[in-house]
Design an enzyme around this catalytic site. Structure first.
Site, PDB file in Angstrom:
ATOM      1  N   ALA A 197       0.655  -1.184   0.120  1.00 42.25           N
ATOM      2  CA  ALA A 197       0.129   0.017   0.107  1.00 42.25           C
ATOM      3  C   ALA A 197       1.016   1.147   0.148  1.00 42.25           C
ATOM      4  CB  ALA A 197      -1.202   0.032   1.256  1.00 42.25           C
ATOM      5  N   GLU A 229       7.725  -5.326   7.693  1.00 42.35           N
ATOM      6  CA  GLU A 229       7.299  -5.161   8.837  1.00 42.35           C
ATOM      7  C   GLU A 229       8.241  -4.570   9.855  1.00 42.35           C
ATOM      8  OE1 GLU A 229       3.493  -6.108   5.939  1.00 42.35           O
ATOM      9  OE2 GLU A 229       5.673  -6.964   6.427  1.00 42.35           O
TER      10      GLU A 229
END
Length: 257
Positions: free
Chosen positions: A65, A131
């Protein structure tokens, strides 16, 4: 179709291309809108029998994203035009989808690729879940998919360390169907698409629906469930054509009816 997405129909094949290379093909809200419209159009068009998702040449297939404007997606559809089920309602694409990936396949981009039914990868592709290295953890969809698509310890190694998985290893672990040279990626995706459209389109869609629906069930329940698309296919012209072609020892000619 604009907004960072190219959408072309070519016979029975729909080609959807991420075209935001300056941002590593990160998916902006406008791109999500365009992808969502593409999936709906593909499923609504009986002449489209398979879709291919790729990205313009560059460093990455997709970096997930586009969060340059913040991480709040304001209740929009899920990432990838709804395919991932992360950040909004999930869209279940009936049409078979092939992902052709190259370069960095990162985070949400990795998850989007895993939403495809088949993956063809250039040999420069690298899959990773960054992440924890960045100290960021939010929607956990990619974690759940990775640990289901890969051997447990391989997935956990990627999740907990941010290590990259090169294309050759991804093929070894069954994540991708084929690895080819970057210059051969488009042709490989075309070859896999050709394999799909050589089959009866409604039978293919019915098989996809039954397989994915039954995947979340106990085997006993999956075996005894009746699947509406399979039942609806019974008696169709294509089913009759398949039986006739087999009896006459010839290639069937499918119409999608």
């Amino acid at each position: 179709m604009s907004s960072g997405i190219e959408f072309v129909k070519d016979g029975h094949i729909a080609r959807v291309t991420l075209n935001n290379p300056k941002a590593l093909n990160a998916i902006s809200p406008a791109m999500d809108d365009a992808l969502a419209a593409a999936w709906i159009e593909i499923d609504d068009d009986p002449d489209i029998w398979v879709a291919v998702l790729s990205a313009t040449p560059g460093k990455a297939f997709c970096s997930g994203a586009d969060v340059s404007g913040g991480t709040d997606r304001d209740g929009r559809m899920a990432l990838g035009g709804g395919l991932t089920g992360v950040g909004g309602p999930q869209y279940h694409l009936r049409t078979p989808l092939i992902a052709a990936v190259h370069g960095y396949v990162i985070g949400g981009g990795f998850e989007l690729a895993m939403c495809a039914d088949m993956i063809v990868a250039a040999d420069d592709a690298q899959f990773f879940i960054p992440e924890v290295k960045a100290g960021i953890i939010g929607e956990a969809g990619i974690l759940h998919r990775a640990v289901r698509r890969l051997p447990h310890h391989i997935a956990m190694g990627m999740i907990l360390t941010g290590d990259r998985l090169p294309a050759a290893k991804a093929e070894q672990f069954g994540l991708v169907n084929e690895v080819v040279a970057p210059d051969d990626l488009a042709a490989a995706a075309e070859r896999w698409a050709g394999k799909v459209i050589a089959c009866a389109p409604r039978a293919v869609q019915a098989a996809k629906h039954a397989t994915l629906t039954g995947l979340g069930m106990r085997l006993e329940d999956a075996l005894t469930t009746r699947y509406e698309p399979i039942e609806a296919y019974a008696g169709t012209k294509d089913q009759q054509e398949g039986l006739a072609a087999f009896a006459e020892k010839r290639k069937p000619v499918w119409t999608g009816h």
